[in-house]
Design an enzyme around this catalytic site. Structure first.
Site, PDB file in Angstrom:
ATOM      1  N   GLY A  46       0.933  -1.247  -0.107  1.00 17.16           N
ATOM      2  CA  GLY A  46       0.091   0.140  -0.010  1.00 17.16           C
ATOM      3  C   GLY A  46       0.684   1.128  -0.097  1.00 17.16           C
ATOM      4  O   GLY A  46       2.156   1.262   0.402  1.00 17.16           O
ATOM      5  N   GLN A  51       2.854  10.098   1.485  1.00 16.79           N
ATOM      6  CA  GLN A  51       4.409   9.330   1.280  1.00 16.79           C
ATOM      7  C   GLN A  51       5.012   9.776   0.063  1.00 16.79           C
ATOM      8  O   GLN A  51       6.265   9.397   0.093  1.00 16.79           O
ATOM      9  CB  GLN A  51       4.023   7.734   1.300  1.00 16.79           C
ATOM     10  N   CYS A  89       6.145   0.061   7.347  1.00 17.52           N
ATOM     11  CA  CYS A  89       5.748   1.179   6.504  1.00 17.52           C
ATOM     12  C   CYS A  89       6.691   1.556   5.627  1.00 17.52           C
ATOM     13  O   CYS A  89       8.068   1.493   6.296  1.00 17.52           O
ATOM     14  CB  CYS A  89       5.501   2.352   7.610  1.00 17.52           C
ATOM     15  N   LEU A  90       6.333   1.836   4.372  1.00 14.26           N
ATOM     16  CA  LEU A  90       7.526   2.277   3.544  1.00 14.26           C
ATOM     17  C   LEU A  90       8.105   3.680   3.998  1.00 14.26           C
ATOM     18  O   LEU A  90       9.413   3.840   3.409  1.00 14.26           O
ATOM     19  CB  LEU A  90       6.917   2.369   2.064  1.00 14.26           C
ATOM     20  N   HIS A 131      -4.324   1.323   7.595  1.00 16.93           N
ATOM     21  CA  HIS A 131      -2.739   1.793   7.608  1.00 16.93           C
ATOM     22  C   HIS A 131      -2.762   3.079   6.749  1.00 16.93           C
ATOM     23  O   HIS A 131      -2.178   4.203   7.107  1.00 16.93           O
ATOM     24  CB  HIS A 131      -1.773   0.877   7.325  1.00 16.93           C
ATOM     25  N   GLU A 132      -3.357   2.885   5.291  1.00 27.06           N
ATOM     26  CA  GLU A 132      -3.026   4.012   4.469  1.00 27.06           C
ATOM     27  C   GLU A 132      -4.023   5.181   4.936  1.00 27.06           C
ATOM     28  O   GLU A 132      -3.829   6.161   4.659  1.00 27.06           O
ATOM     29  CB  GLU A 132      -3.546   3.375   2.993  1.00 27.06           C
ATOM     30  N   HIS A 135      -2.414   7.214   7.245  1.00 22.46           N
ATOM     31  CA  HIS A 135      -1.588   8.043   6.557  1.00 22.46           C
ATOM     32  C   HIS A 135      -2.051   9.505   5.880  1.00 22.46           C
ATOM     33  O   HIS A 135      -1.640  10.625   6.265  1.00 22.46           O
ATOM     34  CB  HIS A 135      -0.954   7.552   5.300  1.00 22.46           C
TER      35      HIS A 135
HETATM   36 NI    NI Z   1       2.834   3.388   5.488  1.00 23.12          NI
END
Ligand code: NI
Length: 182
Positions: A46, A51, A89-90, A131-132, A135
């Protein structure tokens, strides 16, 4: 192909509430395309627009292989039953911690053409959507950890080689987070 730089923990765009999308135009469609390509290349399951530095309520996901999707202006209905499991998380590369989430979710929103969309999911898809959407509200998964785990997470972040840098020097293996980078 447009692969964007993924913003890392510490970047202020990640702690800001993102704006509702109002114009379902070409620019938005390009944003969805960039997000999808950047997510798949990372690889992650995701990716949310903040991000990549765009403070708009848009995210992409790819929980089932080769079936990327996206959602705009999401509103979530969460199940009462919960799930446990590692989450990464990226924007916090290489780290994963056990994160409590709702087991299931019904997400309502729009697609990039402004049409109504409903996504219903459980387990990893539900985790990813929560999670997204976090964000988009400026919330990171480490904010969801219990006090002890959060302390450990913050210590690991401060010690991470990428901390304080604009982007990681070393590409982190996706195996570090068991493919759970979202
Ligand atoms: Ni993330």
């Amino acid at each position: 192909m447009t692969i964007k730089n993924i913003r890392l923990f510490g970047d202020t765009v990640l702690t800001k509430k993102a704006d509702e999308v109002r114009d379902f135009d070409k620019e938005l469609q390009q944003l969805v395309k960039d997000l999808t390509e950047t997510m798949l290349e990372a690889p992650g399951v995701g990716l949310a627009a903040p991000q990549i530095g765009v403070s708009l309520r848009v995210f992409t996901y790819c929980v089932e292989e080769d079936k990327p999707g996206h959602l705009i202006n999401p509103i979530l209905q969460l199940s009462e039953n919960r799930q446990d499991g590692d989450e990464g998380c990226l924007s916090i590369p290489g780290l994963a911690f056990n994160t409590d989430r709702s087991y299931g979710v019904i997400a309502r929103g729009k697609n990039m053409y402004g049409e109504d969309v409903v996504i219903e999911g459980s387990e990893l898809l539900a985790r990813c959507i929560q999670h997204e959407t976090d964000h988009l509200d400026g919330i990171l998964f480490v904010d969801r950890l219990d006090t002890e785990t959060r302390k450990l997470a913050m210590k690991s972040i401060r010690e991470a080689e990428w901390f304080g840098l604009e982007k990681p020097i070393v590409k982190v293996s996706p195996h570090d987070t068991f493919g759970l980078s979202i």
